[in-house]
Motif scaffolding. Sequence first.
Motif, PDB file in Angstrom:
ATOM      1  N   ALA A   1      10.107   5.738 -31.301  1.00 40.15           N
ATOM      2  CA  ALA A   1      10.777   6.925 -30.758  1.00 40.15           C
ATOM      3  C   ALA A   1      12.118   7.171 -31.438  1.00 40.15           C
ATOM      4  O   ALA A   1      12.496   8.316 -31.706  1.00 40.15           O
ATOM      5  N   ARG A   2      12.864   6.089 -31.717  1.00 37.26           N
ATOM      6  CA  ARG A   2      14.136   6.247 -32.444  1.00 37.26           C
ATOM      7  C   ARG A   2      13.906   6.883 -33.812  1.00 37.26           C
ATOM      8  O   ARG A   2      14.668   7.756 -34.251  1.00 37.26           O
ATOM      9  N   ALA A   3      12.850   6.423 -34.497  1.00 38.32           N
ATOM     10  CA  ALA A   3      12.544   7.000 -35.797  1.00 38.32           C
ATOM     11  C   ALA A   3      12.180   8.477 -35.673  1.00 38.32           C
ATOM     12  O   ALA A   3      12.566   9.300 -36.521  1.00 38.32           O
ATOM     13  N   ARG A   4      11.448   8.825 -34.599  1.00 31.98           N
ATOM     14  CA  ARG A   4      11.075  10.233 -34.381  1.00 31.98           C
ATOM     15  C   ARG A   4      12.311  11.080 -34.127  1.00 31.98           C
ATOM     16  O   ARG A   4      12.439  12.193 -34.668  1.00 31.98           O
ATOM     17  N   VAL A   5      13.263  10.597 -33.337  1.00 31.49           N
ATOM     18  CA  VAL A   5      14.504  11.339 -33.075  1.00 31.49           C
ATOM     19  C   VAL A   5      15.305  11.504 -34.360  1.00 31.49           C
ATOM     20  O   VAL A   5      15.916  12.549 -34.617  1.00 31.49           O
ATOM     21  N   GLY A   6      15.287  10.451 -35.210  1.00 32.15           N
ATOM     22  CA  GLY A   6      16.052  10.506 -36.449  1.00 32.15           C
ATOM     23  C   GLY A   6      15.629  11.620 -37.383  1.00 32.15           C
ATOM     24  O   GLY A   6      16.434  12.082 -38.200  1.00 32.15           O
ATOM     25  N   ILE A   7      14.396  12.078 -37.275  1.00 31.70           N
ATOM     26  CA  ILE A   7      13.934  13.179 -38.123  1.00 31.70           C
ATOM     27  C   ILE A   7      14.585  14.490 -37.698  1.00 31.70           C
ATOM     28  O   ILE A   7      15.034  15.278 -38.533  1.00 31.70           O
ATOM     29  N   ASP A   8      14.672  14.735 -36.374  1.00 29.33           N
ATOM     30  CA  ASP A   8      15.207  16.001 -35.876  1.00 29.33           C
ATOM     31  C   ASP A   8      16.718  15.973 -35.670  1.00 29.33           C
ATOM     32  O   ASP A   8      17.400  16.971 -35.891  1.00 29.33           O
ATOM     33  N   ASP A   9      17.237  14.828 -35.236  1.00 22.85           N
ATOM     34  CA  ASP A   9      18.653  14.775 -34.843  1.00 22.85           C
ATOM     35  C   ASP A   9      19.205  13.376 -35.137  1.00 22.85           C
ATOM     36  O   ASP A   9      19.342  12.541 -34.231  1.00 22.85           O
ATOM     37  N   PRO A  10      19.519  13.060 -36.398  1.00 25.79           N
ATOM     38  CA  PRO A  10      19.942  11.697 -36.761  1.00 25.79           C
ATOM     39  C   PRO A  10      21.151  11.208 -35.979  1.00 25.79           C
ATOM     40  O   PRO A  10      21.267  10.018 -35.691  1.00 25.79           O
TER      41      PRO A  10
ATOM     42  N   GLY B   1       7.718  10.679 -29.345  1.00 23.80           N
ATOM     43  CA  GLY B   1       7.471   9.473 -30.121  1.00 23.80           C
ATOM     44  C   GLY B   1       7.152   8.268 -29.268  1.00 23.80           C
ATOM     45  O   GLY B   1       6.275   7.463 -29.602  1.00 23.80           O
ATOM     46  N   PHE B   2       7.862   8.129 -28.145  1.00 24.47           N
ATOM     47  CA  PHE B   2       7.686   6.947 -27.298  1.00 24.47           C
ATOM     48  C   PHE B   2       6.267   6.887 -26.729  1.00 24.47           C
ATOM     49  O   PHE B   2       5.584   5.854 -26.822  1.00 24.47           O
ATOM     50  N   TYR B   3       5.796   7.999 -26.164  1.00 25.47           N
ATOM     51  CA  TYR B   3       4.478   7.962 -25.525  1.00 25.47           C
ATOM     52  C   TYR B   3       3.336   8.043 -26.538  1.00 25.47           C
ATOM     53  O   TYR B   3       2.210   7.608 -26.239  1.00 25.47           O
ATOM     54  N   ALA B   4       3.603   8.541 -27.726  1.00 22.13           N
ATOM     55  CA  ALA B   4       2.595   8.437 -28.776  1.00 22.13           C
ATOM     56  C   ALA B   4       2.355   6.969 -29.120  1.00 22.13           C
ATOM     57  O   ALA B   4       1.209   6.532 -29.308  1.00 22.13           O
ATOM     58  N   ALA B   5       3.432   6.189 -29.176  1.00 25.62           N
ATOM     59  CA  ALA B   5       3.296   4.759 -29.467  1.00 25.62           C
ATOM     60  C   ALA B   5       2.659   4.012 -28.303  1.00 25.62           C
ATOM     61  O   ALA B   5       1.820   3.123 -28.504  1.00 25.62           O
TER      62      ALA B   5
ATOM     63  N   CYS C   1       8.535  -0.439 -17.149  1.00 23.62           N
ATOM     64  CA  CYS C   1       9.555   0.262 -17.933  1.00 23.62           C
ATOM     65  C   CYS C   1      10.045   1.480 -17.166  1.00 23.62           C
ATOM     66  O   CYS C   1       9.255   2.207 -16.553  1.00 23.62           O
ATOM     67  N   VAL C   2      11.365   1.694 -17.181  1.00 26.28           N
ATOM     68  CA  VAL C   2      11.987   2.900 -16.634  1.00 26.28           C
ATOM     69  C   VAL C   2      12.704   3.602 -17.780  1.00 26.28           C
ATOM     70  O   VAL C   2      13.534   2.998 -18.472  1.00 26.28           O
ATOM     71  N   VAL C   3      12.367   4.870 -18.000  1.00 28.40           N
ATOM     72  CA  VAL C   3      13.016   5.684 -19.025  1.00 28.40           C
ATOM     73  C   VAL C   3      13.921   6.690 -18.320  1.00 28.40           C
ATOM     74  O   VAL C   3      13.454   7.486 -17.501  1.00 28.40           O
ATOM     75  N   LEU C   4      15.219   6.631 -18.622  1.00 24.97           N
ATOM     76  CA  LEU C   4      16.195   7.559 -18.048  1.00 24.97           C
ATOM     77  C   LEU C   4      16.578   8.544 -19.143  1.00 24.97           C
ATOM     78  O   LEU C   4      17.527   8.319 -19.906  1.00 24.97           O
TER      79      LEU C   4
ATOM     80  N   ARG D   1       1.008   0.185 -28.400  1.00 21.83           N
ATOM     81  CA  ARG D   1       2.183  -0.599 -28.760  1.00 21.83           C
ATOM     82  C   ARG D   1       2.928  -1.040 -27.501  1.00 21.83           C
ATOM     83  O   ARG D   1       2.850  -0.383 -26.455  1.00 21.83           O
ATOM     84  N   ASP D   2       3.683  -2.153 -27.612  1.00 20.21           N
ATOM     85  CA  ASP D   2       4.487  -2.590 -26.485  1.00 20.21           C
ATOM     86  C   ASP D   2       5.760  -1.753 -26.409  1.00 20.21           C
ATOM     87  O   ASP D   2       6.046  -0.934 -27.298  1.00 20.21           O
ATOM     88  N   VAL D   3       6.545  -1.959 -25.335  1.00 21.06           N
ATOM     89  CA  VAL D   3       7.711  -1.099 -25.099  1.00 21.06           C
ATOM     90  C   VAL D   3       8.754  -1.214 -26.215  1.00 21.06           C
ATOM     91  O   VAL D   3       9.247  -0.197 -26.718  1.00 21.06           O
ATOM     92  N   PRO D   4       9.164  -2.432 -26.642  1.00 23.96           N
ATOM     93  CA  PRO D   4      10.161  -2.499 -27.723  1.00 23.96           C
ATOM     94  C   PRO D   4       9.708  -1.787 -29.002  1.00 23.96           C
ATOM     95  O   PRO D   4      10.497  -1.102 -29.650  1.00 23.96           O
ATOM     96  N   THR D   5       8.423  -1.937 -29.353  1.00 20.73           N
ATOM     97  CA  THR D   5       7.922  -1.266 -30.552  1.00 20.73           C
ATOM     98  C   THR D   5       7.908   0.245 -30.352  1.00 20.73           C
ATOM     99  O   THR D   5       8.298   1.014 -31.245  1.00 20.73           O
TER     100      THR D   5
END
Length: 719
Positions: A701-710, A683-687, A643-646, A692-696
């Motif tokens: 991580a998307r859910a974590r971002v949605g709390i601070d910045d929907p 969120g991503f690295y906590a999972a 996985c590459v995260v940009l 968890r696998d990368v898609p999960t």
Amino acid sequence: MGKQCPYPQLYRAFAEEESGDHGGGHIALPIDELGVCLFHSEDLAWKRANDLPGAFLRLNTLLEKHGTERHYDFAEFVLVGSPPDGGSDGDGEDVVLRIADIIFQKQAHFTAARFADPVKMERVRFPNGLEMDGATFAGDLTVKDAYINGAGMSGTRFERASFIGVEFASYALFDGARFTGSSPGGGRAVHFRDSRFRGLTNFAGAMFDLRGDSTAAFERTSFEEFTDFRGTRFNCHTEFRYVTFADVTDFIDASFELVGSSARYAGAAAEFTGITVAERGVVTFRSSDPGRRLFAHDVEMTFIEKDLAGTVYFENVNLTSFVNGSRERLLELAREGRVQIGTGCIKYRVQTPLRTVPVEEGNAPLVVELCQTFANYFSASQGLSLGVEIVSRDRTRVSFFYYTDEDISEIEFLERLAQTERGLWNLLSVDAHGHLAAIPGPDHAVSARDESAVINAVDGLSAMLGTFFRVGARIAMRRWKEADTRALLNAIRFNEDGAELRAAGLHRTLVARYTESALMGLNRQQNAQLVPIAPPTRNKARILFVGANSLTKPMDLELEVRCIQDSLRGSVEGARLEFKQVPAATVDTLFRGMLEESPTYVHFSGHGLESGIYLRDERGAPRLVKSEPLAELFGQFRDTVRCVVLNSCFSVAQGRVIRRYIPHVIGMSEQIQDTAAVAFSTGFYAAIGAGRDVPTAFEVARARVGIDDPESVALLTLL
């Protein structure tokens, strides 16, 4: 297009140069009875009588000499042809608009133009592009031996169309186009042959609604950059013959339907024959709707396997529609790792719906083990092959289905599964008098059929007992509850009657009989003389954090690093995850980090553009590293990088290029706030740390971002 036509005045001002008598007479542009010029008039017979093709060619000459616009404006022209003999009646079927041996020096705009007669373009060059958005061709279009440096045909309507020996440079946009013609005898009403699409190619949303038994064909054609067939509708017989896909090509939510049928096409609605996938090519066939599999009719698909260097990916595809050995060969290529068959694919003649069994941590292997025991017992007792395919598994669930390629109906298949469950379950029970079944010795006369039945019973029973011993150990360690027993039995449940009662009874038996210390000590007693083998040490997965801050717009990279380390610290997988950093990364330090660490995850945090990411040079100043060389770097580590995260702005464009080599790439489609970027990393690295696998992990991580910045959630993209 809401403007007054300028060409009558242009003719009056300059056409005397074309008259041949140097001022002896003016060639005026004809005007019809409604006051409309020859190019825009709707009076087709009058236009043919006034030689519109000749006037159009003269206009091109005038615009080259005297035009001041940066493009040729042919918007809303109504173009007709002329008979081969140059006559003016124009009533015959041979009336054709011929455009040959011409170079259009400026970009030619035929926006919303209408071609009332067949059009033939031969040896025509458009070095600055051709725009035909919204144009309509009422007759055949034939383009042969042409060069088009940028073709815009979005929303264009075609009848029959042939592009033979055409080079589409820069881009070719056919999105929303519609092809509605027919060809006598089921011929090729749309034909792209011996052509090259060298730039971005877009057929997204295009419709091939050909009538009768007509065919849409791409033959000996190459797609050399990103090609999009997303949502394209092929409502006709379709051929891709000896086509090369050299880059990312998406057949996502495309439909391949047959609106007509014939003996010739009864075997396959779509034919992908002799396909080449180049090294950086990624061809995806996928339906986004799990309830609607891609390919509703028969498909033939073969590859030139020596040229199958890239990736072919299937998801939610009905592979049972593949004919003439195509499916069998695809499955072989999948086993060889040369194609990827993802989730939701129907690969077999008959298969059960996808089942998902919830499990507690570490219990997934027991579900898989019981599924395989059931499949083996079915094959032996029913005399039919049965397979089980594990679609996905992690620490919380196992998803799978049973399948067979036997010639059997779905109703009979399900009944046989129910019979097998009853037989396997009843092996665990004793009769009403408590008698145990004895295994006959070699001195007893037993038929071959009975021998097979006994062996099958012993195999099934011993396999199930082995599973239950392992369940007993988990019960003793308080890591197994009745709900787990119920979930385990759901893996082989095909009889609804008494399912809850059977699960409750089995759990009571497991608690009472399978947790004694004697069972745990059985291995030591039986194998006391064996020398144990030391367990291997587990390799650690590395996360390489590549930071490149900006002197003018600095980010708090230290905060992001701390959040990632806090997410990993004390996590389930934390002991086998190593976190490494390349701070203030330059090209050289990035290379060294990749070589020395061989990371599993590469996380870039910094600034970027659509064309690349910013690292630092030796003096600390920003240095732009473009997408292609960056992708080539990651391509050298494709065996280790998952996985590459940009984590940078506008990074989806770079991610699409990197995705040629790396299974998962995460990017941002636009500019993203620093707080959202840090929340995503947290969120991503906590999972990931939780196993968890990368898609999960991406969804977490998307859910974590949605709390601070929907508003930033939509910017996150998993490629």
